[in-house]
Design a protein around this motif. Structure first.
Motif, short mmCIF file in Angstrom:
data_model
loop_
_atom_site.label_atom_id
_atom_site.label_comp_id
_atom_site.label_asym_id
_atom_site.label_seq_id
_atom_site.Cartn_x
_atom_site.Cartn_y
_atom_site.Cartn_z
N VAL A 56 0.83 -1.20 0.00
CA VAL A 56 0.00 0.00 0.00
C VAL A 56 0.87 1.26 0.00
CG1 VAL A 56 -0.22 0.06 2.53
CG2 VAL A 56 -1.98 1.14 1.12
N ALA A 89 -7.34 2.71 11.56
CA ALA A 89 -7.18 2.71 10.10
C ALA A 89 -6.45 3.96 9.63
CB ALA A 89 -8.54 2.61 9.43
N SER A 114 -5.42 6.00 5.65
CA SER A 114 -6.01 6.15 4.32
C SER A 114 -5.07 5.83 3.18
CB SER A 114 -6.52 7.58 4.14
OG SER A 114 -7.54 7.86 5.05
N ILE A 151 -3.47 0.44 -3.43
CA ILE A 151 -3.32 -0.82 -2.70
C ILE A 151 -3.33 -1.96 -3.72
CG2 ILE A 151 -5.77 -1.10 -2.20
CD1 ILE A 151 -4.94 -2.34 0.51
N THR A 180 -8.54 -6.41 6.92
CA THR A 180 -7.35 -5.82 6.31
C THR A 180 -7.59 -4.40 5.83
OG1 THR A 180 -7.93 -6.87 4.20
CG2 THR A 180 -6.33 -8.02 5.62
N HIS A 181 -8.76 -4.14 5.21
CA HIS A 181 -9.03 -2.82 4.68
C HIS A 181 -10.52 -2.69 4.35
CE1 HIS A 181 -8.46 -5.31 1.09
NE2 HIS A 181 -9.03 -4.37 0.36
N HIS A 182 -10.94 -1.45 4.11
CA HIS A 182 -12.32 -1.22 3.68
C HIS A 182 -12.39 -0.01 2.76
CE1 HIS A 182 -12.17 1.75 6.95
NE2 HIS A 182 -13.24 2.31 6.42
N TYR A 201 -9.48 3.82 0.59
CA TYR A 201 -9.55 2.68 1.49
C TYR A 201 -9.10 3.14 2.86
CZ TYR A 201 -9.86 -0.83 -2.27
OH TYR A 201 -10.26 -1.59 -3.32
N VAL A 227 -7.10 1.38 5.83
CA VAL A 227 -6.24 0.20 5.94
C VAL A 227 -5.94 -0.04 7.42
CG1 VAL A 227 -4.02 -0.80 5.27
CG2 VAL A 227 -5.24 0.71 3.68
N ASN A 228 -6.11 -1.26 7.87
CA ASN A 228 -5.86 -1.64 9.25
C ASN A 228 -4.36 -1.54 9.55
OD1 ASN A 228 -5.63 -2.90 11.74
ND2 ASN A 228 -6.70 -4.77 11.13
#
Length: 143
Positions: free
Chosen positions: A21, A45, A47, A53, A84-86, A95, A97-98
């Protein structure tokens, strides 16, 4: 911790899902949310733009979860269950990202993390952007 980090490798707990990422603004976008899902998930999270990604392994193991408005897309490993991400509802071009999945970074590296108001989402109100509901503080007991 280098808040200016530009790129990172990441993986879920079991290593099935792996990704690279490029972060939008380093670790400066770290946040949590108090919506019903994020309260239970508990992740910090950061961005990244949708194009920034790349899933390098385990794309077929990613599972999608959506709820309520069905706009946000939450991805997690179907083997170990780690988020992992959203794709964000508030900004579908990004997204979240965790950070716990990023190599060398822990959510406990952040002394203070803003918590966005997700119970009354900006898309559902007159707010023009994220509203900070509070802050989550971490202070190690030893050290």
């Amino acid at each position: 911790m280098d808040m200016e980090i530009k790129e990172a490798h990441g993986a879920c707990h079991c290593g099935t899902v792996q990704f690279h990422v490029r972060l939008t603004d380093g670790l400066k976008t770290a946040r949590r949310c108090n919506c019903s899902y994020c309260r239970m998930r508990g992740a910090v999270a950061v961005s990244a733009s949708l194009a920034d990604i790349t899933i390098t392994a385990g794309a077929d193991a990613l599972t999608l979860y959506q709820f309520n408005t069905m706009q946000a897309k939450h991805y997690f490993c179907s083997k170990c269950g780690i988020y992992t991400h959203h794709q964000r509802r508030s900004n579908p071009q990004q997204y979240g990202v965790n950070v716990a999945c990023l190599e060398g970074i822990s959510p406990f590296d952040f002394a203070v993390v803003p918590v966005n108001e997700g119970q009354l989402h900006p898309k559902d109100s007159a707010a023009t952007g994220p509203v900070v509901a509070g802050h989550l503080h971490y202070r190690p007991a030893i050290g």
